[in-house]
Enzyme design. Structure first.
Site, short mmCIF file in Angstrom:
data_model
loop_
_atom_site.label_atom_id
_atom_site.label_comp_id
_atom_site.label_asym_id
_atom_site.label_seq_id
_atom_site.Cartn_x
_atom_site.Cartn_y
_atom_site.Cartn_z
CG HIS A 130 7.79 0.70 -5.26
ND1 HIS A 130 9.12 0.48 -5.57
CD2 HIS A 130 7.12 0.73 -6.45
CE1 HIS A 130 9.25 0.37 -6.87
NE2 HIS A 130 8.06 0.52 -7.43
CB CYS A 131 6.12 6.42 -5.65
SG CYS A 131 5.00 7.55 -6.50
N PRO A 132 4.51 4.03 -7.73
CG PRO A 132 2.29 3.48 -8.11
CD PRO A 132 3.27 3.73 -7.01
CG ASN A 135 9.32 2.40 -12.76
OD1 ASN A 135 8.86 1.42 -12.17
ND2 ASN A 135 10.10 2.29 -13.81
#
Length: 295
Positions: A130-132, A135
């Site tokens: 999950h890549c911030p 998002n």
């Protein structure tokens, strides 16, 4: 209004548009990404107008910036491969001896190489992480967009470094101290971006070549697991190769095989229903003869 918005946009099953509203730090970091990119655009344009380098560099740099930002938006708002709750295992997987796994959080079938994202609250097919900054999760359905974002961001960083280092090599002086400060700020941002994005690109290429994503690698699930190289066509689709460089939607030759599940409504329709064995066929009806009339 809030209930309507929740039904239209979200990560839950049934949402018309995919968007992650559960990750506040991700929203901040994805906004920071836009700020840094647009800052770089402004610096390149300002220094070019100020005479620091040729104006022709501006549209070239803007093109790569535009492609990077569009790829980021496609990564953010594309369903990464969320598994429907009524998904079912493929027959070929069952015949191959691949065990059926049920997600303890979704209480539904979990395809091979899928992971449950606690932020999106969904199981994601071939989830890498999950890549911030995006998002969103990086999964089977948006990995192409993510790799394009990394590619164009790398080109941006290298291009900016080339502009600055060429001025250093030639001893170019700037018109003001403000311009010099902007140039060296751009240099620092470009170096940091190059190092970080190059690492992420390596991780993505490694995940495709080996079939072992970032989560599996961090959990030390090596080649002993059910891993195999991911075909490039499963990442970029069946479009002609020039389309690989554009953030267009991916078209798969076999969607079910790529995703690793089927849905009941997509099953092949049954064949004609045979009559029951104890039902005797009806005897043929004799042709009716019209009565003759006397002459």
């Amino acid at each position: 209004m809030d209930e309507l918005d929740a039904a239209v946009c979200g990560t839950h099953e049934g949402a018309r548009y995919w968007c992650n509203k559960r990750d506040n730090p991700g929203a901040v970091m994805s906004s920071m990404l836009w700020v840094l990119t647009l800052f770089s655009d402004v610096v390149v344009a300002y220094v070019a107008v100020d005479g620091g380098w040729g104006v022709y560099n501006v549209p070239i740099y803007f093109l790569f910036s535009f492609l990077a930002l569009i790829s980021q938006l496609k990564t953010m708002f594309t369903n990464p491969g969320a598994v429907p709750r009524h998904a079912q295992p493929l027959i070929r997987a069952s015949e191959s001896g691949i065990p059926e796994t049920i997600c303890g959080r979704c209480d539904a079938y979990k395809p091979p190489r899928s992971h449950h994202c606690r932020i999106c609250n969904r199981c994601i097919v071939r989830m890498d992480h999950h890549c911030p900054w995006m998002n969103n999760c990086i999964g089977a359905n948006n990995q192409k967009h993510f790799m394009l974002f990394l590619l164009y961001t790398l080109v941006e960083a290298v291009y900016a470094l080339a502009l600055v280092l060429n001025n250093v090599r030639t001893g170019e002086t700037y018109a003001s101290e403000a311009t010099r400060a902007l140039v060296y700020t751009l240099l620092a941002v470009s170096i940091a971006t190059l190092l970080f994005v190059a690492t992420m690109m390596y991780n993505q290429v490694y995940a495709i070549v080996t079939g072992i994503g970032t989560i599996d690698r961090m959990r030390k699930r090596g080649p002993k697991g059910n891993f195999a190289p991911v075909p490039w066509v499963d990442v970029f689709g069946v479009d002609p190769w020039p389309m690989y460089l554009l953030p267009t939607d991916v078209k798969y030759r076999d969607f079910h095989r790529v995703m690793g599940y089927k849905v009941a409504t997509w099953e092949i329709a049954p064949g004609p229903v045979a009559p029951a064995p104890d039902t005797a066929p009806s005897p043929p009806t004799p042709p009716s003869v019209a009565p003759s009339t006397p002459a």
